[in-house]
Design a protein around this motif. Structure first.
Motif, PDB file in Angstrom:
ATOM      1  N   LEU A 101       6.649  33.769  20.428  1.00 55.66           N
ATOM      2  CA  LEU A 101       7.322  33.423  21.681  1.00 55.66           C
ATOM      3  C   LEU A 101       8.243  34.561  22.129  1.00 55.66           C
ATOM      4  N   GLN A 102       8.964  35.149  21.189  1.00 58.68           N
ATOM      5  CA  GLN A 102       9.867  36.245  21.535  1.00 58.68           C
ATOM      6  C   GLN A 102       9.093  37.440  22.094  1.00 58.68           C
ATOM      7  N   LEU A 103       7.959  37.739  21.502  1.00 60.36           N
ATOM      8  CA  LEU A 103       7.141  38.855  22.004  1.00 60.36           C
ATOM      9  C   LEU A 103       6.649  38.574  23.421  1.00 60.36           C
ATOM     10  N   VAL A 104       6.218  37.355  23.668  1.00 55.66           N
ATOM     11  CA  VAL A 104       5.719  36.996  24.992  1.00 55.66           C
ATOM     12  C   VAL A 104       6.854  37.020  26.020  1.00 55.66           C
ATOM     13  N   LYS A 105       8.039  36.574  25.627  1.00 51.18           N
ATOM     14  CA  LYS A 105       9.184  36.618  26.541  1.00 51.18           C
ATOM     15  C   LYS A 105       9.488  38.053  26.963  1.00 51.18           C
ATOM     16  N   GLN A 106       9.342  38.981  26.027  1.00 55.31           N
ATOM     17  CA  GLN A 106       9.562  40.385  26.382  1.00 55.31           C
ATOM     18  C   GLN A 106       8.465  40.867  27.331  1.00 55.31           C
ATOM     19  N   GLN A 107       7.238  40.437  27.122  1.00 58.68           N
ATOM     20  CA  GLN A 107       6.138  40.811  28.015  1.00 58.68           C
ATOM     21  C   GLN A 107       6.402  40.312  29.436  1.00 58.68           C
ATOM     22  N   ILE A 108       6.934  39.102  29.543  1.00 63.28           N
ATOM     23  CA  ILE A 108       7.259  38.553  30.872  1.00 63.28           C
ATOM     24  C   ILE A 108       8.303  39.430  31.546  1.00 63.28           C
ATOM     25  N   GLN A 109       9.303  39.818  30.771  1.00 64.61           N
ATOM     26  CA  GLN A 109      10.372  40.640  31.323  1.00 64.61           C
ATOM     27  C   GLN A 109       9.846  42.024  31.731  1.00 64.61           C
ATOM     28  N   ASP A 110       8.954  42.581  30.913  1.00 66.25           N
ATOM     29  CA  ASP A 110       8.418  43.920  31.188  1.00 66.25           C
ATOM     30  C   ASP A 110       7.330  43.921  32.261  1.00 66.25           C
ATOM     31  N   HIS A 111       6.657  42.790  32.437  1.00 66.97           N
ATOM     32  CA  HIS A 111       5.546  42.688  33.394  1.00 66.97           C
ATOM     33  C   HIS A 111       5.669  41.413  34.233  1.00 66.97           C
ATOM     34  N   PRO A 112       6.716  41.332  35.062  1.00 64.96           N
ATOM     35  CA  PRO A 112       6.957  40.099  35.818  1.00 64.96           C
ATOM     36  C   PRO A 112       5.814  39.748  36.781  1.00 64.96           C
ATOM     37  N   GLU A 113       5.028  40.736  37.158  1.00 64.17           N
ATOM     38  CA  GLU A 113       3.929  40.487  38.103  1.00 64.17           C
ATOM     39  C   GLU A 113       2.737  39.771  37.443  1.00 64.17           C
ATOM     40  N   ASP A 114       2.653  39.825  36.119  1.00 61.10           N
ATOM     41  CA  ASP A 114       1.532  39.218  35.394  1.00 61.10           C
ATOM     42  C   ASP A 114       1.885  37.782  35.007  1.00 61.10           C
ATOM     43  N   GLU A 115       1.365  36.837  35.775  1.00 62.87           N
ATOM     44  CA  GLU A 115       1.719  35.426  35.584  1.00 62.87           C
ATOM     45  C   GLU A 115       1.077  34.791  34.359  1.00 62.87           C
ATOM     46  N   SER A 116       0.087  35.453  33.755  1.00 64.40           N
ATOM     47  CA  SER A 116      -0.585  34.876  32.582  1.00 64.40           C
ATOM     48  C   SER A 116       0.383  34.732  31.403  1.00 64.40           C
ATOM     49  N   TRP A 117       1.425  35.567  31.390  1.00 63.02           N
ATOM     50  CA  TRP A 117       2.404  35.470  30.297  1.00 63.02           C
ATOM     51  C   TRP A 117       3.168  34.158  30.361  1.00 63.02           C
ATOM     52  N   GLN A 118       3.413  33.665  31.587  1.00 58.48           N
ATOM     53  CA  GLN A 118       4.119  32.373  31.744  1.00 58.48           C
ATOM     54  C   GLN A 118       3.335  31.249  31.094  1.00 58.48           C
ATOM     55  N   GLU A 119       2.007  31.268  31.290  1.00 63.33           N
ATOM     56  CA  GLU A 119       1.154  30.255  30.671  1.00 63.33           C
ATOM     57  C   GLU A 119       1.244  30.336  29.153  1.00 63.33           C
ATOM     58  N   LYS A 120       1.245  31.559  28.643  1.00 65.08           N
ATOM     59  CA  LYS A 120       1.329  31.744  27.196  1.00 65.08           C
ATOM     60  C   LYS A 120       2.639  31.171  26.655  1.00 65.08           C
ATOM     61  N   VAL A 121       3.726  31.384  27.381  1.00 65.69           N
ATOM     62  CA  VAL A 121       5.025  30.832  26.969  1.00 65.69           C
ATOM     63  C   VAL A 121       4.936  29.313  26.883  1.00 65.69           C
ATOM     64  N   GLN A 122       4.361  28.696  27.901  1.00 60.14           N
ATOM     65  CA  GLN A 122       4.249  27.230  27.903  1.00 60.14           C
ATOM     66  C   GLN A 122       3.387  26.739  26.741  1.00 60.14           C
ATOM     67  N   ASP A 123       2.295  27.445  26.478  1.00 59.12           N
ATOM     68  CA  ASP A 123       1.421  27.071  25.354  1.00 59.12           C
ATOM     69  C   ASP A 123       2.164  27.158  24.025  1.00 59.12           C
ATOM     70  N   ILE A 124       2.880  28.253  23.833  1.00 58.32           N
ATOM     71  CA  ILE A 124       3.616  28.437  22.574  1.00 58.32           C
ATOM     72  C   ILE A 124       4.730  27.400  22.456  1.00 58.32           C
ATOM     73  N   LYS A 125       5.413  27.135  23.558  1.00 57.20           N
ATOM     74  CA  LYS A 125       6.484  26.116  23.534  1.00 57.20           C
ATOM     75  C   LYS A 125       5.916  24.750  23.161  1.00 57.20           C
TER      76      LYS A 125
END
Length: 150
Positions: A101-125
């Motif tokens: 989850l921490q790695l994905v949160k950093q990906q969201i921060q580094d790549h805010p335009e890529d919405e697929s990371w948001q889905e990954k966060v929800q899946d992991i949560k």
């Protein structure tokens, strides 16, 4: 072994679980602080935190495994030992999910335009919620089984 020793071992186990919860809180807070250092991440500081958290989890785990052994060998309580075995497995999974989850949160921060990371966060949560429910169930079973003979 006398029953008071049994109670002391059980109390120590509960204390270690409380320490584990606190260690997770520190890990989360440390990661949030790390993310705030973007875009020039303070990786050295974060790496030190991860090292300290790993040491804390290793120490807790080592002691919990010793309690597992005591319950099985010294107190002839393989049922409680089995609960701890299951708990350790779920705790390992929880730590892996937390790191993921921490790695994905950093990906969201580094790549805010890529919405697929948001889905990954929800899946992991969702996985973390299921994991916490399983941990809670194991702890309830442990509590019930450890008190029934007391």
């Amino acid at each position: 072994m006398v029953p008071s020793d049994f109670k002391a071992v059980i109390q120590r186990f509960y204390h270690l679980q409380t320490e584990r919860v606190e260690t997770y809180r520190l890990f989360e807070e440390g990661h949030e602080a790390y993310l705030r250092t973007a875009p020039q991440y303070d990786f050295d500081h974060y790496k030190q935190l991860v090292h300290e958290i790993t040491q804390a989890f290793c120490g807790i785990s080592k002691e919990v495994l010793e309690i597992k052994r005591q319950l099985h060998d010294d107190f002839d309580r393989p049922d409680l030992s089995e609960h701890i075995k299951n708990l350790q497995s779920k705790e390992k999974q929880k730590l892996e999910l937390t790191a993921k989850l921490q790695l994905v949160k950093q990906q969201i921060q580094d790549h805010p335009e890529d919405e697929s990371w948001q889905e990954k966060v929800q899946d992991i949560k969702q996985e973390i919620i299921k994991n916490k429910e399983a941990l809670s169930e194991i702890m309830q079973d442990f509590k019930y089984d450890s008190e029934e003979c007391g």
